[in-house]
Design an enzyme around this catalytic site. Structure first.
Site, mmCIF file in Angstrom:
data_model
loop_
_atom_site.group_PDB
_atom_site.id
_atom_site.type_symbol
_atom_site.label_atom_id
_atom_site.label_comp_id
_atom_site.label_asym_id
_atom_site.label_seq_id
_atom_site.Cartn_x
_atom_site.Cartn_y
_atom_site.Cartn_z
ATOM 1 N N VAL A 65 0.815 -1.227 0.000
ATOM 2 C CA VAL A 65 0.000 0.000 0.000
ATOM 3 C C VAL A 65 0.842 1.267 0.000
ATOM 4 O O VAL A 65 0.331 2.346 -0.295
ATOM 5 C CB VAL A 65 -1.012 0.039 1.186
ATOM 6 C CG1 VAL A 65 -2.008 -1.098 1.088
ATOM 7 C CG2 VAL A 65 -0.314 0.072 2.533
ATOM 8 N N TYR A 156 2.451 7.046 15.606
ATOM 9 C CA TYR A 156 1.244 6.346 15.122
ATOM 10 C C TYR A 156 -0.029 7.201 15.245
ATOM 11 O O TYR A 156 -0.791 7.315 14.282
ATOM 12 C CB TYR A 156 1.139 5.024 15.897
ATOM 13 C CG TYR A 156 -0.044 4.144 15.633
ATOM 14 C CD1 TYR A 156 -0.100 3.310 14.516
ATOM 15 C CD2 TYR A 156 -1.111 4.095 16.526
ATOM 16 C CE1 TYR A 156 -1.186 2.467 14.295
ATOM 17 C CE2 TYR A 156 -2.194 3.258 16.316
ATOM 18 C CZ TYR A 156 -2.226 2.438 15.201
ATOM 19 O OH TYR A 156 -3.299 1.603 14.992
HETATM 20 P P1 NDP Z 1 -2.019 -7.058 11.742
HETATM 21 O O1 NDP Z 1 -0.585 -6.683 11.874
HETATM 22 O O2 NDP Z 1 -2.511 -8.297 12.413
HETATM 23 O O3 NDP Z 1 -2.395 -7.140 10.191
HETATM 24 C C1 NDP Z 1 -2.033 -6.106 9.339
HETATM 25 C C2 NDP Z 1 -1.859 -6.663 7.964
HETATM 26 O O4 NDP Z 1 -1.452 -5.596 7.095
HETATM 27 C C3 NDP Z 1 -0.771 -7.722 7.905
HETATM 28 O O5 NDP Z 1 -1.229 -8.831 7.162
HETATM 29 C C4 NDP Z 1 0.355 -7.004 7.200
HETATM 30 O O6 NDP Z 1 1.164 -7.842 6.382
HETATM 31 C C5 NDP Z 1 -0.400 -6.048 6.300
HETATM 32 N N1 NDP Z 1 0.467 -4.973 5.860
HETATM 33 C C6 NDP Z 1 1.432 -4.328 6.561
HETATM 34 N N2 NDP Z 1 2.053 -3.447 5.775
HETATM 35 C C7 NDP Z 1 1.465 -3.528 4.550
HETATM 36 C C8 NDP Z 1 1.692 -2.889 3.313
HETATM 37 N N3 NDP Z 1 2.661 -1.963 3.167
HETATM 38 N N4 NDP Z 1 0.916 -3.214 2.249
HETATM 39 C C9 NDP Z 1 -0.039 -4.169 2.368
HETATM 40 N N5 NDP Z 1 -0.292 -4.826 3.513
HETATM 41 C C10 NDP Z 1 0.462 -4.515 4.594
HETATM 42 O O7 NDP Z 1 -2.861 -5.776 12.210
HETATM 43 P P2 NDP Z 1 -4.353 -5.611 12.760
HETATM 44 O O8 NDP Z 1 -5.256 -6.548 12.068
HETATM 45 O O9 NDP Z 1 -4.305 -5.597 14.218
HETATM 46 O O10 NDP Z 1 -4.630 -4.098 12.299
HETATM 47 C C11 NDP Z 1 -5.321 -3.781 11.097
HETATM 48 C C12 NDP Z 1 -5.618 -2.286 11.116
HETATM 49 O O11 NDP Z 1 -6.355 -1.952 12.292
HETATM 50 C C13 NDP Z 1 -4.374 -1.393 11.125
HETATM 51 O O12 NDP Z 1 -4.624 -0.240 10.333
HETATM 52 C C14 NDP Z 1 -4.246 -0.998 12.593
HETATM 53 O O13 NDP Z 1 -3.566 0.236 12.754
HETATM 54 C C15 NDP Z 1 -5.709 -0.895 12.973
HETATM 55 N N6 NDP Z 1 -5.969 -1.014 14.399
HETATM 56 C C16 NDP Z 1 -5.659 -2.166 15.092
HETATM 57 C C17 NDP Z 1 -5.937 -2.249 16.450
HETATM 58 C C18 NDP Z 1 -5.616 -3.458 17.264
HETATM 59 O O14 NDP Z 1 -5.742 -3.383 18.510
HETATM 60 N N7 NDP Z 1 -5.229 -4.578 16.672
HETATM 61 C C19 NDP Z 1 -6.562 -1.117 17.165
HETATM 62 C C20 NDP Z 1 -6.838 0.010 16.337
HETATM 63 C C21 NDP Z 1 -6.559 0.059 15.017
HETATM 64 P P3 NDP Z 1 2.570 -8.426 6.954
HETATM 65 O O15 NDP Z 1 2.168 -9.487 7.899
HETATM 66 O O16 NDP Z 1 3.268 -8.917 5.728
HETATM 67 O O17 NDP Z 1 3.260 -7.263 7.596
#
Ligand code: NDP
Length: 258
Positions: A65, A156
């Site tokens: 992304v 962040y």
């Molecule tokens: P995870 O780390 O479990 O999942 C995030 C996913 O995004 C991973 O599969 C990761 O891939 C992928 N990713 C990272 N960088 C990129 C990139 N450059 N291009 C495409 N994909 C990418 O995170 P969560 O599911 O916990 O979080 C998802 C969203 O929710 C995020 O925006 C986070 O900030 C937000 N959020 C999460 C909270 C929480 O408590 N978990 C609370 C509030 C917000 P890879 O494994 O290869 O890095």
């Protein structure tokens, strides 16, 4: 179970966590789903599993992304495979937590590249088609860090404040074209990201206990609880919700202190 029948959805970062739960919920509601993810192996595994569970059409596309061309290519693949994109969920995000004065320039750039540029790259890729068809729903996954600051989490929350600004600005720009842009602000949700944060603390078990003590409901959220709201915003049940943000935190941001 057919609230999204006929719709084509792209979900970024859908290989695991919240993104995978959203992709699964969308598929269960009848959407064709493209999992746009950096790690193609987790994306393919999720896509296979979701297709097997729901019978929906799924496609995994390696996507970074942070790179506009990569997101454009994913949207083109989605269109070729399933037709015009009706729904985009900008979910991919990373935690970058640092001390402001000792943080490196690279950390600052990495945070904004994924957490804010990544969201804009997604919006920019789908907006022309949505404007042309005068229909579309974009859902940006922000965070409660978009409203409140926890010391030690810089930068962040700066990027997540930006996600809300971007959501509101684009929601207003494209409202006359019937394209809705909304955000979801989750509080703590149990995903790998959360486990990584606990594990990075000096006493992971104590950090976990402290996290579970904080929310009024004395628990943290599940990815599926975020996914249910994403389904609602993506569906035709939310036609007048635009430039808005739904918080999913069990009430924590409403709590001043005990
Ligand atoms: P995870 O780390 O479990 O999942 C995030 C996913 O995004 C991973 O599969 C990761 O891939 C992928 N990713 C990272 N960088 C990129 C990139 N450059 N291009 C495409 N994909 C990418 O995170 P969560 O599911 O916990 O979080 C998802 C969203 O929710 C995020 O925006 C986070 O900030 C937000 N959020 C999460 C909270 C929480 O408590 N978990 C609370 C509030 C917000 P890879 O494994 O290869 O890095």
């Amino acid at each position: 179970m057919n609230r999204l029948t006929g719709k084509v959805a792209v979900v970024t970062g859908a290989g695991r966590g919240i993104g995978a739960a959203i992709a699964r919920a969308f598929a269960a509601e009848g959407a064709a789903v493209v999992l746009a993810e950096l790690d193609i192996e987790t994306a393919q595994a999720s896509a296979r599993e979701i297709a097997g569970q729901t019978g929906a059409k799924t496609l995994a596309v390696r996507t970074d992304v942070t790179q506009s061309a990569s997101v454009q290519a994913a949207v083109s693949e989605a269109q070729q495979a399933f037709g015009p994109v009706d729904v985009l969920v900008n979910n991919a995000g990373i935690n970058v937590f640092a001390d402001p004065l000792t943080m490196t320039d690279d950390d600052w750039r990495r945070c904004f590249a994924v957490d804010l540029d990544g969201v804009w790259n997604g919006c920019r890729a789908v907006l022309p088609g949505m404007v042309e068809r005068r229909a579309g729903s974009i859902i940006n996954i922000a965070s409660t860090h978009a409203f409140q600051i926890i010391p030690g989490c810089f930068p962040y929350p700066v990027a997540k404040h930006g996600v809300i600004g971007l959501t509101r600005a684009l929601g207003i720009e494209y409202a006359p074209k019937n394209v809705r842009v909304n955000a979801i602000a989750p509080g703590y949700i149990e995903t790998q990201l959360t486990h990584d944060w606990w594990n990075a603390q000096p006493d992971p078990q104590a950090a976990r206990r402290a996290t579970l003590e904080l929310p009024p409901m004395k628990r943290i959220g599940k990815p599926e609880e975020v996914a249910m709201t994403a389904v609602f915003l993506a569906s035709d049940e939310a036609p007048f919700i635009n430039a808005s943000c739904i918080t999913i935190d069990g009430g924590r941001t409403a709590l001043h202190h005990e």
